[in-house]
Design a protein around this motif. Structure first.
Motif, mmCIF file in Angstrom:
data_model
loop_
_atom_site.group_PDB
_atom_site.id
_atom_site.type_symbol
_atom_site.label_atom_id
_atom_site.label_comp_id
_atom_site.label_asym_id
_atom_site.label_seq_id
_atom_site.Cartn_x
_atom_site.Cartn_y
_atom_site.Cartn_z
ATOM 1 N N GLY A 1 -26.769 -13.688 -44.439
ATOM 2 C CA GLY A 1 -27.740 -12.707 -44.793
ATOM 3 C C GLY A 1 -26.230 -11.578 -45.197
ATOM 4 N N MET A 2 -25.479 -11.394 -44.676
ATOM 5 C CA MET A 2 -24.476 -10.408 -45.713
ATOM 6 C C MET A 2 -23.687 -11.268 -46.351
ATOM 7 N N ALA A 3 -23.739 -12.738 -46.512
ATOM 8 C CA ALA A 3 -22.866 -13.267 -47.727
ATOM 9 C C ALA A 3 -24.281 -13.061 -48.669
ATOM 10 N N ASP A 4 -25.423 -13.403 -48.652
ATOM 11 C CA ASP A 4 -26.050 -13.188 -49.792
ATOM 12 C C ASP A 4 -26.217 -11.637 -50.562
ATOM 13 N N GLU A 5 -26.213 -10.455 -49.488
ATOM 14 C CA GLU A 5 -25.804 -9.391 -49.659
ATOM 15 C C GLU A 5 -24.264 -9.434 -50.578
ATOM 16 N N ALA A 6 -23.501 -9.315 -50.290
ATOM 17 C CA ALA A 6 -22.379 -9.549 -51.126
ATOM 18 C C ALA A 6 -22.418 -10.054 -52.580
ATOM 19 N N ASP A 7 -22.975 -11.608 -52.465
ATOM 20 C CA ASP A 7 -23.262 -12.373 -53.806
ATOM 21 C C ASP A 7 -23.774 -11.401 -54.880
ATOM 22 N N ARG A 8 -24.646 -10.097 -54.388
ATOM 23 C CA ARG A 8 -25.046 -9.479 -54.838
ATOM 24 C C ARG A 8 -24.915 -8.365 -55.936
ATOM 25 N N ARG A 9 -23.048 -8.178 -54.797
ATOM 26 C CA ARG A 9 -23.158 -7.401 -55.168
ATOM 27 C C ARG A 9 -21.737 -8.124 -56.331
ATOM 28 N N LEU A 10 -21.160 -8.762 -55.782
ATOM 29 C CA LEU A 10 -20.391 -9.936 -56.990
ATOM 30 C C LEU A 10 -21.166 -10.093 -58.556
ATOM 31 N N ARG B 1 -16.349 -5.768 -57.435
ATOM 32 C CA ARG B 1 -15.243 -6.837 -57.187
ATOM 33 C C ARG B 1 -14.553 -5.874 -56.121
ATOM 34 N N GLY B 2 -13.877 -6.518 -55.953
ATOM 35 C CA GLY B 2 -13.033 -6.253 -54.035
ATOM 36 C C GLY B 2 -12.461 -6.785 -53.287
ATOM 37 N N PRO B 3 -11.292 -6.044 -52.370
ATOM 38 C CA PRO B 3 -10.702 -7.665 -51.788
ATOM 39 C C PRO B 3 -11.134 -7.701 -50.822
ATOM 40 N N LEU B 4 -12.457 -7.475 -49.705
ATOM 41 C CA LEU B 4 -13.082 -7.904 -48.482
ATOM 42 C C LEU B 4 -14.427 -7.843 -49.221
ATOM 43 N N ALA C 1 -15.884 -1.229 -37.987
ATOM 44 C CA ALA C 1 -17.356 -1.838 -38.603
ATOM 45 C C ALA C 1 -18.111 -1.653 -39.983
ATOM 46 N N ARG C 2 -18.296 0.078 -39.591
ATOM 47 C CA ARG C 2 -18.862 0.056 -40.320
ATOM 48 C C ARG C 2 -17.880 0.318 -42.211
ATOM 49 N N ARG C 3 -16.787 0.553 -41.397
ATOM 50 C CA ARG C 3 -16.128 0.258 -42.932
ATOM 51 C C ARG C 3 -16.133 -1.205 -43.601
ATOM 52 N N LEU C 4 -15.333 -1.711 -42.962
ATOM 53 C CA LEU C 4 -15.451 -3.364 -43.087
ATOM 54 C C LEU C 4 -17.278 -3.718 -43.989
ATOM 55 N N ARG C 5 -18.068 -2.757 -43.271
ATOM 56 C CA ARG C 5 -19.205 -3.495 -43.663
ATOM 57 C C ARG C 5 -19.642 -3.107 -45.692
ATOM 58 N N GLU C 6 -18.928 -1.942 -45.183
ATOM 59 C CA GLU C 6 -18.689 -1.177 -46.811
ATOM 60 C C GLU C 6 -18.433 -1.839 -47.615
ATOM 61 N N ALA C 7 -16.964 -2.351 -47.230
ATOM 62 C CA ALA C 7 -16.073 -3.311 -47.894
ATOM 63 C C ALA C 7 -17.081 -4.487 -48.509
ATOM 64 N N GLY C 8 -17.942 -4.730 -48.040
ATOM 65 C CA GLY C 8 -17.992 -6.190 -48.353
ATOM 66 C C GLY C 8 -17.913 -7.353 -47.358
ATOM 67 N N ALA C 9 -17.236 -7.202 -46.121
ATOM 68 C CA ALA C 9 -16.921 -8.053 -45.523
ATOM 69 C C ALA C 9 -18.243 -8.826 -44.542
ATOM 70 N N VAL C 10 -17.960 -10.267 -44.676
ATOM 71 C CA VAL C 10 -19.003 -11.187 -43.088
ATOM 72 C C VAL C 10 -18.515 -10.591 -42.483
ATOM 73 N N ASN D 1 -5.723 -1.723 -45.272
ATOM 74 C CA ASN D 1 -6.494 -0.513 -46.528
ATOM 75 C C ASN D 1 -7.759 -0.258 -46.085
ATOM 76 N N ALA D 2 -8.915 -0.932 -45.534
ATOM 77 C CA ALA D 2 -10.000 -0.881 -45.464
ATOM 78 C C ALA D 2 -10.737 -0.299 -43.973
ATOM 79 N N ILE D 3 -9.676 -0.835 -43.152
ATOM 80 C CA ILE D 3 -10.241 0.448 -42.468
ATOM 81 C C ILE D 3 -9.232 1.766 -42.005
ATOM 82 N N CYS D 4 -7.629 2.346 -42.063
ATOM 83 C CA CYS D 4 -7.234 3.278 -42.334
ATOM 84 C C CYS D 4 -7.563 4.500 -42.383
ATOM 85 N N GLY D 5 -8.072 6.094 -42.041
ATOM 86 C CA GLY D 5 -8.174 6.983 -42.561
ATOM 87 C C GLY D 5 -9.074 7.845 -40.939
ATOM 88 N N HIS D 6 -8.328 8.581 -42.040
ATOM 89 C CA HIS D 6 -9.230 9.858 -40.821
ATOM 90 C C HIS D 6 -10.849 10.264 -40.679
#
Lengths: 505, 99
Positions: free
Chosen positions: A63-72, A77-80, A117-126, A237-242
């Motif tokens: 399901g997440m892959a299909d969503e990523a394919d739609r975004r692509l 574009r994004g590294p994850l 997990a939320r940050r990776l989800r937003e970056a489009g990781a599966v 880059n994807a997971i760090c930050g306040h």
């Protein structure tokens, strides 16, 4: 794939690194669904031997892959974006069971995502699944999982290291190109070394702990596991930050870690790299005694850095020998408090047939926790109890100050510290299972920097000659100095080909 | 001599909301004694006047504005409850009726 796409990619889709997958997706050579399916097939084929996963989430992943394919397809574009990742099973994932490796959370389905997990989800990781671990991250071998041990992909009779055993084994076995683990006393760095992958423990406060099942709150930190240094920087880059949801999250700027890698080895010219003598001692028998091949590999790596223009500086971290004792008083004290929440009242396992609420608490915890968790709760409760608090817990906090000062002094002279990650390669399943103290000493090189709040990483630096087991070196930067660490790791990686080796599965 | 005896185990187990069979208690007593003996190593160090480090970041009193924010619904909060009734977590008796 072109050679430049990644240092470590060859052959089939499941052999691709994060960078290799992102490039293939960007070009339209493959879809995220195809990539995800390839990794799910790989998981199916090697998982009976490796057992890195506690839960494989094939439907969620597709399901997440299909969503990523739609975004692509929409041009994003994004590294994850569209890249499969695995998560250690103490990272809460909305709607997907999260056990912490414990039977007490056998049926727990979080109603929310951890910030990472939320940050990776937003970056489009599966998300392909949840990875095995020592129960509540308490262990150095992954044998303390409440479910089953994970096996080292390089030798299935050996432990992968712990506690993030599943996170490193899955990446080494190419069941996912990247994962997240957690590191309290060395739980990312140690297993990364033993499985021949790159693992980073960020500086304490760099990554949000919101939604992470807590073990020792002043030490726990989430970090990435990957096959090469560039991929690790991408994950950072994807997971760090306040994060306002974690009061111990540091309000500091996050650099672009991939930009910190530099172009070639010349970027590290003139850097001063400290070699602490206490990390190269032949210890007492069985206690931190260093395998000669490990020492040789690490010294050879240090020489490679000299070849690139870095300067080695002999330093001393005089309180190193007190690290393990300090750590096991501090972490168990914090654990005994953190794990008080598992009482069968609000979620998790509840024992039946209890006569009153205290009986329910006690029975639920007795049935739900494994032996090592009970031992640590007991030790922590004892160290905090009236009459013993000053002798044990307060004493450990003071020694922690001395350990931290060791590093403060060292970093007045050097830019980075280099040590072995582990004194020995992976040991056999069962070898230390009945001797907690011997198991604790496995973490001897990773514990002290963690107590000082420092980050660090393990980078592959060789293999043993007869047993063909991976060896790792540990790089320790000053607090929030991950850029220097990554630059040196990347420069070193360019001089060798360790990450091109794959375990035979 | 063992640092931890059966009485210690019983006392700490009660505080920890755990309970053990005699065989388990004996095993834990041995393991805890061994670890605490190892921890005695710290007494080699003079820590007189050394400030304790409970935490490595210099953060104090991290607050936010006291404004209501989105939170879980009662249904979400109770979704994992072993037992629930009328939007409450249900547990065995806490206070027993006397005589």
């Amino acid at each position: 794939m072109t050679e430049s796409s990644s240092a470590c990619s060859t052959g089939e889709i499941h052999d691709l690194t994060v960078a290799g997958i992102a490039e293939a997706l960007a070009k339209g050579d493959v879809s995220s669904r195809e990539v995800t399916q390839a990794f799910l097939t790989r998981i199916e084929s090697v998982e009976p031997d490796v057992r890195a996963f506690l839960t494989v989430t094939a439907d969620v992943a597709l399901g997440m892959a299909d969503e990523a394919d739609r975004r692509l397809a929409a041009g994003e574009r994004g590294p994850l974006l569209g890249v499969p990742v695995g998560l250690k099973d103490l990272i809460c994932t909305e709607g997907t069971r999260t056990t912490g490796g414990s039977k007490i959370l056998n049926n727990y389905i979080p109603p929310y995502d951890a910030t990472v997990a939320r940050r990776l989800r937003e970056a489009g990781a599966v998300f392909v699944g949840k990875l095995n671990m020592d129960e509540f991250a308490m262990g150095s071998s992954c044998e303390n999982s409440g479910y089953y041990p994970t096996h080292n992909p390089w030798d299935l009779e050996r432990i992968p290291g712990g506690s993030s055993g599943g996170s490193v084994a899955a990446v080494a076995a190419r069941e996912c190109p990247a994962s997240l683990g957690s590191d309290t006393g060395g739980s990312i760095k140690l297993p990364a070394a033993l499985c021949g992958v790159v693992g980073i423990r960020p500086t304490y406060g760099r990554v949000s702990r919101y939604g992470i099942l807590a073990f020792a709150s002043s030490l726990d930190q989430i970090g990435p596991v990957t096959r090469d240094v560039r991929d690790a920087a991408v994950m950072m880059n994807a997971i760090c930050g306040h994060d306002p949801k974690d009061s111990t999250s540091a309000p500091v700027d996050v650099p672009d870690f991939t930009a910190a890698l530099g172009r070639d080895g010349s970027d590290i010219k003139g850097l001063k790299i400290g070699i602490p003598k206490e990390y190269f001692l032949q210890g007492e028998e069985g206690r931190g005694g260093m395998d000669p091949e490990v020492e040789a590999a690490v010294r050879k790596a240090a020489d490679a850095l000299v070849g690139l223009g870095a300067e080695l500086v002999d330093i001393s971290l005089p309180h190193t020998q007190y690290g393990v004792a300090t750590y096991y008083l501090v972490c168990t004290a914090e654990a005994s408090s953190n794990l008080a929440r598992y009482d069968g009242a609000h979620y998790g396992h509840r024992a039946t047939g209890a006569s009153d609420i205290i009986d329910m608490f006690t029975r639920s915890r007795n049935e739900g926790f494994g032996a090592e968790v009970k031992l640590r709760i007991m030790l922590g409760t004892y160290a905090l109890s009236a009459g013993f608090y000053d002798a044990y817990y307060m004493k450990a906090l003071k020694v922690r100050t001395l350990l931290k000062r060791d590093f403060d002094v060292a970093f007045e002279k050097v830019d980075l510290i280099l040590t072995p990650t582990s004194p020995t390669p992976a040991f056999k399943l069962g070898e230390k299972a009945d001797d907690p103290l011997q198991m604790y000493l496995t973490d001897i090189f990773t514990i002290s920097p963690n107590l000082a709040g420092l980050g660090g990483m393990s980078v592959p630096c060789g293999f043993t000659s007869e047993t063909n087991l991976p060896i790792g070196l540990q790089l320790i930067p000053p607090a929030f100095g991950e850029e220097t660490m990554l630059r040196v790791a990347h420069a070193y990686e360019q001089t060798q080909t360790w990450c091109e080796r794959a375990p035979k599965l | 001599m063992s640092k931890i005896n059966k009485q210690d185990i019983d006392k700490v187990a009660l505080l920890s909301r755990l309970s053990f069979t005699d065989a388990e208690a004996e095993k834990f007593a041995g393991q805890l004694s061994q670890i605490l003996e190892y921890a005695e190593k710290l007494n080699e160090l003079d820590t007189e006047g050394v400030e304790p480090t409970s935490h490595c970041l210099n953060l104090t009193n991290v607050m936010r504005e006291d404004i209501p924010q989105a939170s879980l619904t009662a249904e979400q909060a109770l979704a994992n409850a072993p037992d629930a009734e009328d939007q409450c977590f249900k547990v065995p008796p806490i206070i027993q009726e006397s005589g």
